[in-house]
Design an enzyme around this catalytic site. Structure first.
Site, PDB file in Angstrom:
ATOM      1  N   ARG A  51       1.101   0.391 -13.233  1.00  0.00           N
ATOM      2  CA  ARG A  51       0.694  -0.840 -13.921  1.00  0.00           C
ATOM      3  C   ARG A  51      -0.760  -1.208 -13.689  1.00  0.00           C
ATOM      4  O   ARG A  51      -1.291  -2.099 -14.360  1.00  0.00           O
ATOM      5  CB  ARG A  51       1.625  -1.991 -13.520  1.00  0.00           C
ATOM      6  CG  ARG A  51       3.002  -1.903 -14.220  1.00  0.00           C
ATOM      7  CD  ARG A  51       3.970  -2.905 -13.659  1.00  0.00           C
ATOM      8  NE  ARG A  51       3.510  -4.265 -13.818  1.00  0.00           N
ATOM      9  CZ  ARG A  51       3.837  -5.261 -13.003  1.00  0.00           C
ATOM     10  NH1 ARG A  51       4.616  -5.039 -11.957  1.00  0.00           N
ATOM     11  NH2 ARG A  51       3.385  -6.468 -13.218  1.00  0.00           N
ATOM     12  N   SER A  57     -54.945  -5.505   1.105  1.00  0.00           N
ATOM     13  CA  SER A  57     -54.092  -5.692  -0.051  1.00  0.00           C
ATOM     14  C   SER A  57     -54.300  -4.545  -1.044  1.00  0.00           C
ATOM     15  O   SER A  57     -55.421  -4.106  -1.272  1.00  0.00           O
ATOM     16  CB  SER A  57     -54.478  -7.032  -0.667  1.00  0.00           C
ATOM     17  OG  SER A  57     -53.800  -7.214  -1.840  1.00  0.00           O
ATOM     18  N   TYR A  94       3.951  -1.459   3.490  1.00  0.00           N
ATOM     19  CA  TYR A  94       3.524  -0.931   2.196  1.00  0.00           C
ATOM     20  C   TYR A  94       2.006  -1.067   2.075  1.00  0.00           C
ATOM     21  O   TYR A  94       1.449  -2.114   2.379  1.00  0.00           O
ATOM     22  CB  TYR A  94       4.172  -1.712   1.044  1.00  0.00           C
ATOM     23  CG  TYR A  94       5.655  -1.476   0.865  1.00  0.00           C
ATOM     24  CD1 TYR A  94       6.329  -0.538   1.628  1.00  0.00           C
ATOM     25  CD2 TYR A  94       6.364  -2.191  -0.075  1.00  0.00           C
ATOM     26  CE1 TYR A  94       7.686  -0.316   1.449  1.00  0.00           C
ATOM     27  CE2 TYR A  94       7.723  -1.983  -0.271  1.00  0.00           C
ATOM     28  CZ  TYR A  94       8.383  -1.046   0.508  1.00  0.00           C
ATOM     29  OH  TYR A  94       9.714  -0.838   0.325  1.00  0.00           O
ATOM     30  N   LEU A 147       3.341   3.232   3.652  1.00  0.00           N
ATOM     31  CA  LEU A 147       3.614   3.918   2.385  1.00  0.00           C
ATOM     32  C   LEU A 147       2.476   3.683   1.402  1.00  0.00           C
ATOM     33  O   LEU A 147       2.163   2.542   1.063  1.00  0.00           O
ATOM     34  CB  LEU A 147       4.932   3.426   1.775  1.00  0.00           C
ATOM     35  CG  LEU A 147       6.160   3.525   2.673  1.00  0.00           C
ATOM     36  CD1 LEU A 147       7.421   3.274   1.855  1.00  0.00           C
ATOM     37  CD2 LEU A 147       6.238   4.876   3.380  1.00  0.00           C
ATOM     38  N   ALA A 148       1.885   4.785   0.972  1.00  0.00           N
ATOM     39  CA  ALA A 148       0.698   4.664   0.122  1.00  0.00           C
ATOM     40  C   ALA A 148       0.621   5.792  -0.891  1.00  0.00           C
ATOM     41  O   ALA A 148      -0.454   6.237  -1.262  1.00  0.00           O
ATOM     42  CB  ALA A 148      -0.552   4.665   1.001  1.00  0.00           C
ATOM     43  N   ASN A 171       0.619  -5.000  -7.781  1.00  0.00           N
ATOM     44  CA  ASN A 171       1.113  -3.963  -8.696  1.00  0.00           C
ATOM     45  C   ASN A 171       0.315  -3.887  -9.990  1.00  0.00           C
ATOM     46  O   ASN A 171       0.476  -2.959 -10.755  1.00  0.00           O
ATOM     47  CB  ASN A 171       2.587  -4.209  -9.038  1.00  0.00           C
ATOM     48  CG  ASN A 171       3.450  -4.204  -7.781  1.00  0.00           C
ATOM     49  OD1 ASN A 171       3.558  -3.200  -7.098  1.00  0.00           O
ATOM     50  ND2 ASN A 171       4.026  -5.345  -7.461  1.00  0.00           N
ATOM     51  N   GLY A 224       2.249   5.891  -3.999  1.00  0.00           N
ATOM     52  CA  GLY A 224       2.493   5.531  -5.400  1.00  0.00           C
ATOM     53  C   GLY A 224       1.223   5.536  -6.231  1.00  0.00           C
ATOM     54  O   GLY A 224       0.116   5.333  -5.717  1.00  0.00           O
ATOM     55  N   GLU A 247      17.950  -4.062  -5.628  1.00  0.00           N
ATOM     56  CA  GLU A 247      16.734  -4.043  -6.436  1.00  0.00           C
ATOM     57  C   GLU A 247      16.967  -4.840  -7.714  1.00  0.00           C
ATOM     58  O   GLU A 247      18.087  -4.883  -8.235  1.00  0.00           O
ATOM     59  CB  GLU A 247      16.340  -2.602  -6.769  1.00  0.00           C
ATOM     60  CG  GLU A 247      15.725  -1.867  -5.605  1.00  0.00           C
ATOM     61  CD  GLU A 247      14.521  -2.602  -5.039  1.00  0.00           C
ATOM     62  OE1 GLU A 247      13.495  -2.663  -5.716  1.00  0.00           O
ATOM     63  OE2 GLU A 247      14.626  -3.139  -3.923  1.00  0.00           O
TER      64      GLU A 247
HETATM   65  C1  UD1 Z   1       9.507  -2.581  -3.337  1.00  0.00           C
HETATM   66  C2  UD1 Z   1      10.942  -2.811  -2.853  1.00  0.00           C
HETATM   67  C3  UD1 Z   1      11.406  -4.194  -3.277  1.00  0.00           C
HETATM   68  C4  UD1 Z   1      10.456  -5.242  -2.733  1.00  0.00           C
HETATM   69  C5  UD1 Z   1       9.004  -4.942  -3.147  1.00  0.00           C
HETATM   70  C6  UD1 Z   1       8.065  -5.842  -2.404  1.00  0.00           C
HETATM   71  C7  UD1 Z   1      12.070  -0.621  -2.807  1.00  0.00           C
HETATM   72  C8  UD1 Z   1      13.025   0.273  -3.510  1.00  0.00           C
HETATM   73  N1  UD1 Z   1      11.801  -1.809  -3.410  1.00  0.00           N
HETATM   74  O1  UD1 Z   1       9.513  -2.578  -4.757  1.00  0.00           O
HETATM   75  O2  UD1 Z   1      12.710  -4.444  -2.792  1.00  0.00           O
HETATM   76  O3  UD1 Z   1      10.838  -6.518  -3.181  1.00  0.00           O
HETATM   77  O4  UD1 Z   1       8.652  -3.582  -2.807  1.00  0.00           O
HETATM   78  O5  UD1 Z   1       6.722  -5.662  -2.828  1.00  0.00           O
HETATM   79  O6  UD1 Z   1      11.600  -0.290  -1.747  1.00  0.00           O
HETATM   80  N2  UD1 Z   1       5.654   4.369  -2.506  1.00  0.00           N
HETATM   81  C9  UD1 Z   1       5.486   5.634  -2.017  1.00  0.00           C
HETATM   82  N3  UD1 Z   1       6.251   6.647  -2.505  1.00  0.00           N
HETATM   83  C10 UD1 Z   1       7.177   6.452  -3.469  1.00  0.00           C
HETATM   84  C11 UD1 Z   1       7.347   5.139  -3.965  1.00  0.00           C
HETATM   85  C12 UD1 Z   1       6.572   4.113  -3.457  1.00  0.00           C
HETATM   86  O7  UD1 Z   1       4.662   5.856  -1.129  1.00  0.00           O
HETATM   87  O8  UD1 Z   1       7.821   7.430  -3.853  1.00  0.00           O
HETATM   88  C13 UD1 Z   1       4.823   3.286  -1.952  1.00  0.00           C
HETATM   89  C14 UD1 Z   1       3.897   2.660  -2.997  1.00  0.00           C
HETATM   90  O9  UD1 Z   1       2.640   3.309  -3.031  1.00  0.00           O
HETATM   91  C15 UD1 Z   1       3.787   1.227  -2.505  1.00  0.00           C
HETATM   92  C16 UD1 Z   1       5.097   0.987  -1.781  1.00  0.00           C
HETATM   93  O10 UD1 Z   1       5.648   2.260  -1.500  1.00  0.00           O
HETATM   94  O11 UD1 Z   1       2.722   1.084  -1.583  1.00  0.00           O
HETATM   95  C17 UD1 Z   1       6.067   0.166  -2.616  1.00  0.00           C
HETATM   96  O12 UD1 Z   1       6.366   0.846  -3.801  1.00  0.00           O
HETATM   97  P1  UD1 Z   1       6.476   0.098  -5.193  1.00  0.00           P
HETATM   98  O13 UD1 Z   1       6.776   1.097  -6.230  1.00  0.00           O
HETATM   99  O14 UD1 Z   1       5.303  -0.784  -5.399  1.00  0.00           O
HETATM  100  O15 UD1 Z   1       7.806  -0.782  -4.927  1.00  0.00           O
HETATM  101  P2  UD1 Z   1       8.259  -2.100  -5.658  1.00  0.00           P
HETATM  102  O16 UD1 Z   1       8.827  -1.737  -6.980  1.00  0.00           O
HETATM  103  O17 UD1 Z   1       7.169  -3.082  -5.635  1.00  0.00           O
HETATM  104 CA    CA Z   2       5.004  -3.020  -4.946  1.00  0.00          CA
END
Ligand code: UD1
Ligand code: CA
Length: 453
Positions: A15, A405, A103, A8-9, A226, A11, A154
């Site tokens: 922050r 040189s 992630y 998952l990449a 984050n 986001g 969460e």
């Molecule tokens: C998430 C977990 C949390 C965990 C934490 C660990 C969920 C709901 N929560 O929270 O339980 O403790 O990670 O680090 O899963 N992403 C997408 N699409 C989206 C949303 C996120 O690709 O729509 C990706 C982001 O780019 C990121 C990853 O998923 O790489 C995690 O998303 P992030 O928003 O950072 O989740 P956390 O709030 O950290």
């Molecule tokens: Ca995260």
């Protein structure tokens, strides 16, 4: 059983306060995403799906650079981690095996940990990677019933009692691919954030009579980035480990806290690294080499017995053979330097080959760029390049040849010959004395004083 990897990449990483997508921020010289992909690659996945969103084009490019067989899917709107996983469903249609979710912002997961999760699938339908957090902060909490995982809550949605739980969700989980896709399709967005939480699949699975379990790892493995502060903390953690590893491998770091490694740096036994040396990506240093203070290395190879620096810059494609010397204020790019050759002072060697034992005088420059194209310079074994020679490429200096040189060498110099191109010297007796006398006289006239400050 085959394993598919879903990374998952998508986001934005709000922050981070950045135009660059979060997963492309560099850690140890390479994007965060690359770390996650490498961790996953250790499982030899049959398929890899990268879910991109914010900055999808740049994220795809970085993903492909690391994992050419990876499939990129784009999550147009970031509606949450479950929604993100669901984007991989079409790619994994008909795939039989497990899917492991990683992630892109979590760089330190070890291969052994992922293996342990795969093994734990023998006992549980869903395996979640958890960790005991010293400061659980905003992580999701794992709600256990004995050894079984009941659900993940969460932080935003957790009660005070749940927030007191210290066993946290890393985000990494593993389940049968088809089951996972069924579960994420069933997730709703009825929560504080109005997002589709991947974490909700645990409760859904339990309601369907499936089992869930937890594999625990050390907190250091699950550090998620984050914010810029967390990125800096992750970098510090990486560097501390890389330095410790270098010591284990028999490398001397004179001032360890000032040496910066990249993810793939490799340094052989009995090499000595001086203070303030920076390793960019793709550097290998063989045993018994010495990198003196303040060097910047990137995409280069340094062989046994070579000495580099102080204050040298080796750029991609610099290959130093055994016992080569590259000294202060020397830049080397895309150049092979054969055994025992020396470039000791103030030089630029780019797109070149220096033969064994060649000696490059101070201030020598390979003029490799004509404004449009790059050209090569070839210097034969044992050649002697006089100080301040401009080698206008393409050009060849033959074996055992020399240049005078200060020469600007535009034509090839044959083997054993001298290349000389500079205006002949003329001496004018008494000129300097007369010249300065005149200047001093003029100054006295205008200021009414004699000045020799
Ligand atoms: C998430 C977990 C949390 C965990 C934490 C660990 C969920 C709901 N929560 O929270 O339980 O403790 O990670 O680090 O899963 N992403 C997408 N699409 C989206 C949303 C996120 O690709 O729509 C990706 C982001 O780019 C990121 C990853 O998923 O790489 C995690 O998303 P992030 O928003 O950072 O989740 P956390 O709030 O950290
Ligand atoms: Ca995260």
């Amino acid at each position: 059983m085959q394993t598919a990897l879903i990374v998952l990449a998508a986001g934005q990483g709000t922050r981070m306060n950045s135009d660059l997508p979060k997963v492309l921020h560099p850690l140890a010289g390479v994007p965060l995403l690359t770390h996650a992909l490498r961790a996953g690659a250790a499982l030899e996945p049959a398929r890899t799906v990268i879910v991109a969103g914010h900055g999808a084009e740049a994220v795809s490019a970085a993903a492909r650079a690391e994992c050419s067989e990876g499939v990129i899917v784009v999550q147009q709107e970031q509606k949450g981690t479950a929604h993100a996983v669901a984007q991989a469903a079409p790619v994994l249609e008909g795939f039989s095996g497990d899917a492991l979710v990683l992630y892109g912002d979590t760089p330190f997961i070890r291969a052994e940990t992922l293996e342990a999760m795969r093994a734990a699938r023998a006992e549980h339908d869903i395996v979640v990677l958890g960790f005991e957090a010293a400061d659980p902060g905003r992580y999701g909490r794992l709600v256990m019933a004995g050894a079984r995982l009941e659900r993940i809550v969460e932080y935003k949605d957790a009660s005070a009692v749940e927030r007191a739980i210290t066993l946290c969700n890393s985000g990494v989980l593993c389940a049968d691919s088809a089951t996972l896709m069924e579960l994420v399709a069933a997730v709703g967005d009825d929560n504080e954030a109005g997002e589709y939480y991947l974490t909700d699949i645990v409760a859904l699975a339990r309601a369907r009579g499936l089992s869930a379990g937890v594999v625990r790892c050390d907190e250091s493995e699950t550090l998620g980035v984050n914010s810029r502060a967390e990125l800096a903390a992750a970098e510090a953690a990486f560097q501390a480990r890389a330095r410790a590893e270098a010591f284990e491998n028999g490398v001397t770091l004179v001032a360890p806290e000032t040496v910066h490694f990249a993810l793939d740096s490799w340094v052989g036994r009995d090499s000595v690294i001086g203070p303030n040396v920076v390793f960019g990506p793709g550097v290998t240093v063989e045993s018994g080499a010495e990198i003196r203070a303040f060097c910047h290395l990137e995409g280069c190879h340094i062989s046994r017995g070579a000495v580099v620096g102080p204050f040298a810059r080796l750029r991609p494609g610099a290959e130093l053979a055994e016992d080569v010397r590259v000294g202060n204020f020397v830049e080397v790019k895309n150049a092979i330097i054969d055994e025992g050759a020396k470039v000791n002072h103030l030089s630029y060697i780019g797109d070149a080959h220096l033969g064994a034992g060649a000696n490059i005088g101070a201030g020598t420059i390979t003029c490799n760029y004509d404004g449009v194209s790059k050209h090569r310079t070839e210097i034969g074994a044992g050649a002697f390049i006089g100080s301040d020679t401009m080698l206008v490429a393409p050009v060849t200096v033959g074996e055992g040849a020399m240049t005078a040189s200060g020469s600007v060498i535009t034509r090839d110099v044959p083997e054993g010959a001298l290349g000389l191109s500079r205006a002949p010297q003329e001496n004018k007796p008494g000129f300097a004395a007369r010249f300065f006398a005149r200047l001093r006289g003029a100054r006295t006239d205008s200021r009414g004083e004699s000045g020799d400050s």
